[in-house]
Write a protein that holds these residues in place. Structure first.
Motif, PDB file in Angstrom:
ATOM      1  N   ALA A   1       0.839  -1.107  -0.028  1.00  0.00           N
ATOM      2  CA  ALA A   1       0.014  -0.024   0.165  1.00  0.00           C
ATOM      3  C   ALA A   1       0.707   1.254  -0.225  1.00  0.00           C
ATOM      4  N   ARG A   2       1.868   1.199   0.541  1.00  0.00           N
ATOM      5  CA  ARG A   2       2.942   2.255   0.815  1.00  0.00           C
ATOM      6  C   ARG A   2       3.428   2.534  -0.552  1.00  0.00           C
ATOM      7  N   GLU A   3       3.862   1.628  -1.440  1.00  0.00           N
ATOM      8  CA  GLU A   3       4.368   1.688  -2.574  1.00  0.00           C
ATOM      9  C   GLU A   3       3.386   2.460  -3.470  1.00  0.00           C
ATOM     10  N   LEU A   4       2.073   2.005  -3.427  1.00  0.00           N
ATOM     11  CA  LEU A   4       1.055   2.592  -4.141  1.00  0.00           C
ATOM     12  C   LEU A   4       0.850   4.026  -3.822  1.00  0.00           C
ATOM     13  N   LEU A   5       0.766   4.534  -2.367  1.00  0.00           N
ATOM     14  CA  LEU A   5       0.857   5.893  -2.038  1.00  0.00           C
ATOM     15  C   LEU A   5       2.101   6.799  -2.816  1.00  0.00           C
ATOM     16  N   ARG A   6       3.074   6.031  -2.955  1.00  0.00           N
ATOM     17  CA  ARG A   6       4.140   6.645  -3.646  1.00  0.00           C
ATOM     18  C   ARG A   6       3.933   7.021  -4.956  1.00  0.00           C
ATOM     19  N   LEU A   7       3.111   6.324  -5.591  1.00  0.00           N
ATOM     20  CA  LEU A   7       2.904   6.462  -6.931  1.00  0.00           C
ATOM     21  C   LEU A   7       1.529   7.866  -7.125  1.00  0.00           C
ATOM     22  N   GLY A   8       1.188   8.032  -5.795  1.00  0.00           N
ATOM     23  CA  GLY A   8       0.095   9.198  -6.038  1.00  0.00           C
ATOM     24  C   GLY A   8      -1.245   8.805  -6.108  1.00  0.00           C
ATOM     25  N   ALA A   9      -1.643   7.461  -5.752  1.00  0.00           N
ATOM     26  CA  ALA A   9      -2.702   6.942  -5.533  1.00  0.00           C
ATOM     27  C   ALA A   9      -3.347   7.045  -4.246  1.00  0.00           C
ATOM     28  N   GLN A  10      -4.731   7.166  -4.302  1.00  0.00           N
ATOM     29  CA  GLN A  10      -5.317   6.997  -2.828  1.00  0.00           C
ATOM     30  C   GLN A  10      -5.580   5.571  -2.562  1.00  0.00           C
ATOM     31  N   VAL A  11      -5.487   5.129  -1.621  1.00  0.00           N
ATOM     32  CA  VAL A  11      -5.249   3.861  -0.897  1.00  0.00           C
ATOM     33  C   VAL A  11      -6.331   3.766   0.067  1.00  0.00           C
ATOM     34  N   VAL A  12      -7.189   2.776  -0.067  1.00  0.00           N
ATOM     35  CA  VAL A  12      -8.537   2.317   1.102  1.00  0.00           C
ATOM     36  C   VAL A  12      -8.336   1.052   1.438  1.00  0.00           C
ATOM     37  N   LEU A  13      -7.980   1.049   2.625  1.00  0.00           N
ATOM     38  CA  LEU A  13      -7.838  -0.368   3.130  1.00  0.00           C
ATOM     39  C   LEU A  13      -9.172  -0.706   4.059  1.00  0.00           C
ATOM     40  N   ALA A  14      -9.772  -1.525   3.515  1.00  0.00           N
ATOM     41  CA  ALA A  14     -11.187  -2.284   3.871  1.00  0.00           C
ATOM     42  C   ALA A  14     -10.972  -3.345   5.004  1.00  0.00           C
ATOM     43  N   ALA A  15     -11.434  -3.143   6.326  1.00  0.00           N
ATOM     44  CA  ALA A  15     -11.124  -4.196   7.170  1.00  0.00           C
ATOM     45  C   ALA A  15     -12.490  -4.760   7.987  1.00  0.00           C
ATOM     46  N   ASN A  16     -12.608  -5.679   8.728  1.00  0.00           N
ATOM     47  CA  ASN A  16     -13.747  -6.211   9.091  1.00  0.00           C
ATOM     48  C   ASN A  16     -14.288  -5.052  10.278  1.00  0.00           C
ATOM     49  N   ASP A  17     -15.479  -5.244  10.367  1.00  0.00           N
ATOM     50  CA  ASP A  17     -16.236  -4.421  11.308  1.00  0.00           C
ATOM     51  C   ASP A  17     -15.879  -5.270  12.645  1.00  0.00           C
ATOM     52  N   LEU A  18     -16.341  -6.399  12.855  1.00  0.00           N
ATOM     53  CA  LEU A  18     -16.004  -6.975  14.041  1.00  0.00           C
ATOM     54  C   LEU A  18     -15.191  -8.373  13.876  1.00  0.00           C
ATOM     55  N   PRO A  19     -14.543  -8.551  15.154  1.00  0.00           N
ATOM     56  CA  PRO A  19     -13.417  -9.686  15.211  1.00  0.00           C
ATOM     57  C   PRO A  19     -14.108 -10.722  14.845  1.00  0.00           C
ATOM     58  N   SER A  20     -13.277 -11.828  13.937  1.00  0.00           N
ATOM     59  CA  SER A  20     -13.648 -12.917  13.550  1.00  0.00           C
ATOM     60  C   SER A  20     -12.386 -13.806  13.331  1.00  0.00           C
ATOM     61  N   ILE A  21     -12.219 -14.774  14.202  1.00  0.00           N
ATOM     62  CA  ILE A  21     -10.864 -15.705  14.003  1.00  0.00           C
ATOM     63  C   ILE A  21      -9.694 -14.591  13.965  1.00  0.00           C
ATOM     64  N   ASN A  22      -8.843 -14.828  13.247  1.00  0.00           N
ATOM     65  CA  ASN A  22      -7.609 -13.793  13.547  1.00  0.00           C
ATOM     66  C   ASN A  22      -7.645 -12.659  12.451  1.00  0.00           C
ATOM     67  N   ASP A  23      -8.653 -12.438  11.474  1.00  0.00           N
ATOM     68  CA  ASP A  23      -8.821 -11.183  10.646  1.00  0.00           C
ATOM     69  C   ASP A  23      -8.726  -9.787  11.617  1.00  0.00           C
ATOM     70  N   VAL A  24      -7.943  -8.817  11.202  1.00  0.00           N
ATOM     71  CA  VAL A  24      -7.845  -7.734  11.657  1.00  0.00           C
ATOM     72  C   VAL A  24      -9.006  -6.737  11.618  1.00  0.00           C
ATOM     73  N   THR A  25      -9.419  -6.056  12.448  1.00  0.00           N
ATOM     74  CA  THR A  25     -10.581  -5.270  12.271  1.00  0.00           C
ATOM     75  C   THR A  25     -10.198  -3.739  12.118  1.00  0.00           C
ATOM     76  N   TYR A  26     -11.199  -3.105  11.482  1.00  0.00           N
ATOM     77  CA  TYR A  26     -10.806  -1.858  11.148  1.00  0.00           C
ATOM     78  C   TYR A  26     -10.293  -0.797  12.464  1.00  0.00           C
ATOM     79  N   VAL A  27     -10.797  -0.929  13.699  1.00  0.00           N
ATOM     80  CA  VAL A  27     -10.511  -0.348  14.766  1.00  0.00           C
ATOM     81  C   VAL A  27      -8.689  -0.641  15.148  1.00  0.00           C
ATOM     82  N   GLU A  28      -8.578  -2.096  14.940  1.00  0.00           N
ATOM     83  CA  GLU A  28      -7.206  -2.494  15.249  1.00  0.00           C
ATOM     84  C   GLU A  28      -5.905  -2.080  14.035  1.00  0.00           C
ATOM     85  N   LEU A  29      -6.752  -1.947  12.839  1.00  0.00           N
ATOM     86  CA  LEU A  29      -5.891  -1.402  11.825  1.00  0.00           C
ATOM     87  C   LEU A  29      -5.556   0.058  12.074  1.00  0.00           C
ATOM     88  N   ILE A  30      -6.565   0.721  12.410  1.00  0.00           N
ATOM     89  CA  ILE A  30      -6.137   2.304  12.821  1.00  0.00           C
ATOM     90  C   ILE A  30      -5.226   2.399  13.722  1.00  0.00           C
TER      91      ILE A  30
END
Length: 392
Positions: free
Chosen positions: A231-260
């Motif tokens: 994602a950082r490399e895409l930012l260097r290109l000048g792109a806007q990058v949107v990371l979409a993460a889970n609302d609630l925890p499920s197994i070991n998936d990262v949530t958007y709160v954790e990602l923030i």
């Protein structure tokens, strides 16, 4: 961005004939009161996971009487699975992967278990954060752009290797203290079983993507050492990058709160991500609360941000369970139009294998099951990068 309101379809998704679960569990001619062999295989697969989930729940010190509640979870879920074997239309059936996940999560949450993987996710995130700077420096030191992009893609594969749900791969590649960078280089050699890397790099060189949506998957090395450098490399290109993460925890998936929280720890005092302006990096709630995702049911916030996306990225492991692969192979003649190469698309085999988009898309996965490797004529632990260029 937080999620609110009803769930909607991803705007760049081609909705005609879209179905989240791609493998047909039953046909119209099947007896609605009798489970199909495929349904039984999946029910049994989820039943086998009960002991490991119960063990995680027992160790959750945030829940009073956790061992007793964990036992209740195991009993309830086993009873529901038995009910579905007797009557596939019970409990909201007939069953598919999404329903079986929903029922499991619902029971856990009703019993007070909000995030039974929280502790191990925190441990893995801390380890990965400590390695982030070195991984980025290594990438930045590669002067040739094509070689740098290939290394970033290898990093996504390596992140999956260190995924909590892939212990066997982690042990295979990380034994004897093997580093993350060594794991990147010790992937199976190219050409991979599906290898659109050169085509993807060629499109990358044209600098044509203005906005990229990345559906992130797991915590730890997967998101921190695999996805974020990409994602950082895409930012260097000048792109806007949107990371979409889970609302609630499920197994070991990262949530958007954790990602923030993770990205806040990685940014410097100027809000930069290892020297790269991160003002165009957005984190949003996907609206999802499962380890699989239905792209016709995402948050309104993600839908708004994705409406003008140029590229959608989905990553995950091809963790095909034997019953499904066997079913596909057995029924190959009955599915003359079935895109068997779709067994390789993102976030595993269970969902979105048929998904088509009104923009470019990138699927990154790894073959980690012998039956899939045999079917494809590839190798176990083979890598897959599938790039689809959108044509109007």
């Amino acid at each position: 961005m937080e999620s609110s309101g009803e769930l909607v379809a991803l705007p760049v998704l081609v909705e005609s004939n879209y179905r989240a679960c791609t493998i047909p569990y039953r046909f119209p001619s099947d007896n609605p009161k009798k489970p199909t062999p495929t349904e039984l295989s999946w029910i049994n697969l989820f039943a086998k996971s009960i002991p490991s989930f119960r063990k995680r729940a027992e160790a959750d010190d945030t829940v009073p009487d956790a061992p007793a509640r964990a036992e209740k979870f195991a009993q309830r879920y086993a009873e529901i699975l038995d009910d579905l074997k007797k009557d596939p239309e019970s409990h909201g059936g007939p069953p598919d992967c999404i329903l079986l996940c929903q029922l499991r999560e619902q029971i856990l949450r009703e019993l007070g278990f909000k995030d039974i993987f929280k502790k191990v996710k925190e441990e893995e995130n801390a380890k990965a954060i400590s390695l982030f700077e070195g991984v980025v420096h290594h990438n930045d030191a590669i002067q040739d752009e094509a070689a740098r992009i290939e290394n970033l893609i290898r990093g996504i594969f390596a992140g999956n290797i260190f995924d909590l749900g892939s212990a066997e791969l982690a042990e295979l590649f990380a034994k004897d203290g093997m580093s993350f960078q060594a794991s990147c280089q010790n992937l199976l050699p190219r050409p991979w079983v599906i290898d659109d890397l050169d085509k993807f790099i060629s499109k990358w060189s044209r600098r044509s993507w203005r906005k990229v949506i990345i559906f992130v998957d797991n915590s730890g090395a997967d998101v921190i050492l695999g996805i974020l450098p990409f994602a950082r490399e895409l930012l260097r290109l000048g792109a806007q990058v949107v990371l979409a993460a889970n609302d609630l925890p499920s197994i070991n998936d990262v949530t958007y709160v954790e990602l923030i929280e993770i990205i806040a720890k990685l940014k410097d005092e100027n809000g930069k991500l290892m020297g790269v302006d991160a003002s165009n990096l957005l984190i949003t709630n996907s609206g999802n609360d499962l380890p699989v995702i239905d792209l016709s049911r995402i948050s309104q916030e993600l839908a708004y941000l994705a409406s003008d996306a140029d590229l959608v990225v989905m990553e995950g492991m091809v963790n095909a369970c034997e019953p499904v692969v066997a079913y596909c192979l057995k029924e190959r003649n009955a599915f003359s139009n079935f895109p068997f190469d779709a067994l390789l698309q993102g976030r595993g085999i269970e969902t979105n294998l048929y998904a088509q988009f009104k923009c470019d898309s990138l699927n990154v996965a790894m073959v980690k099951h012998p039956e899939v490797a045999q079917f494809l004529g590839g190798r176990l632990y083979d890598c897959v990068i599938k790039y689809n260029k959108f044509s109007k």
